[in-house]
Design an enzyme around this catalytic site. Sequence first.
Site, PDB file in Angstrom:
ATOM      1  N   SER A 156     -15.754  -1.337  -2.052  1.00 25.77           N
ATOM      2  CA  SER A 156     -14.836  -0.513  -1.270  1.00 25.77           C
ATOM      3  C   SER A 156     -15.623   0.375  -0.295  1.00 25.77           C
ATOM      4  CB  SER A 156     -13.948   0.297  -2.210  1.00 25.77           C
ATOM      5  OG  SER A 156     -12.859   0.858  -1.527  1.00 25.77           O
ATOM      6  N   ASP A 251      -4.724  -7.004  -0.968  1.00 24.50           N
ATOM      7  CA  ASP A 251      -5.534  -5.842  -0.609  1.00 24.50           C
ATOM      8  C   ASP A 251      -5.416  -5.610   0.888  1.00 24.50           C
ATOM      9  OD1 ASP A 251      -7.455  -3.848  -0.328  1.00 24.50           O
ATOM     10  OD2 ASP A 251      -9.153  -5.124  -0.870  1.00 24.50           O
ATOM     11  N   HIS A 281      -7.123  -4.440  -5.032  1.00 23.44           N
ATOM     12  CA  HIS A 281      -8.264  -3.605  -4.681  1.00 23.44           C
ATOM     13  C   HIS A 281      -8.765  -2.838  -5.913  1.00 23.44           C
ATOM     14  CE1 HIS A 281     -10.742  -1.499  -1.708  1.00 23.44           C
ATOM     15  NE2 HIS A 281     -10.611  -0.443  -2.501  1.00 23.44           N
TER      16      HIS A 281
END
Length: 312
Positions: A156, A251, A281
């Site tokens: 991320s 996502d 995610h």
Amino acid sequence: MTLTPQAEAHLAAAAGAGARPVHELTVGEARMASLGYLDLQRPAPGVHSVTDTFIPGPTADLPIRIYRTTTAPDLPAVLMLHGSGWVIGTIDLADEPARQLALDTGYVVITVNYQKAPEHPFPQPLDDCAAAFTWMRDHAADLGIDRDRIAVVGDSAGGNLAAALCLRLRDQGVDGPAAQALLYPALAPDFTTASHRKYDEGTGLSSADMRWFWSHYLHGQLNDPDPHAAPLTARSLTGLPPAYIAAVEHDVLHDDATAYARRLADAGTSVELEEYPGMIHGFYWMDAVLDDSRQLQRRLAAWLTRTLAAAL
């Protein structure tokens, strides 16, 4: 593909518990809420040693954690940059996946608690990550690692920082990581992509959440970001290390991952792009509730092992 039953059950449980979206929280509330990831992880496995210490950073001493599964010398190493939206998250939340990565590879894994926005916006988190990488190279002999076989792994926002670190060092003409692994990375504040439109609701991370994170990281200046803040906007991606990129189907950041993989490949970089259908995610940190998390952990370790072996 629809959400896997496990992902659907996890999202339903979060909704049933009244979890509020990140963009509705204060920074302090979001940081407290992030501790919930600990409940989504398996018990932390034992390793040979875990060492907590500090290293000098550009503006503050930085906490780092060093994981070893053996005392063998000259091992490859991994600098693991935890996800955080540049705002939340700590090395404690990344402890279990860091231990697992060390066990799966046999490498030395080091995590760094880089400073967070909004108190420390761009470029401070990246500066801290760069300082950690430089420290690893400079102290390779003391650490028992091979200074030429250090990979950087990030998920991320950590994936953003890993990609940006490779770009920055290339631009500085400095030897960078031998490999980069980007797990569902956030690579540009573009909320108009197809994945932002398709997966904006019901997947655990919305476009409004990402706008909240990006606004804190870039101090509200979302237009025309520095390429070292938004690697997908860099003019050139030549001269970068081989990459493993994990793209998650459900996502909003899916298209960040696939677009970066295409651009790296077009620039002549070796890229392994893996799609994770039915996933959401953040699933790398959820191996207690999502079986696909363990699959990602194994695939990541296998890629690192192949890639760093080839760097000999």
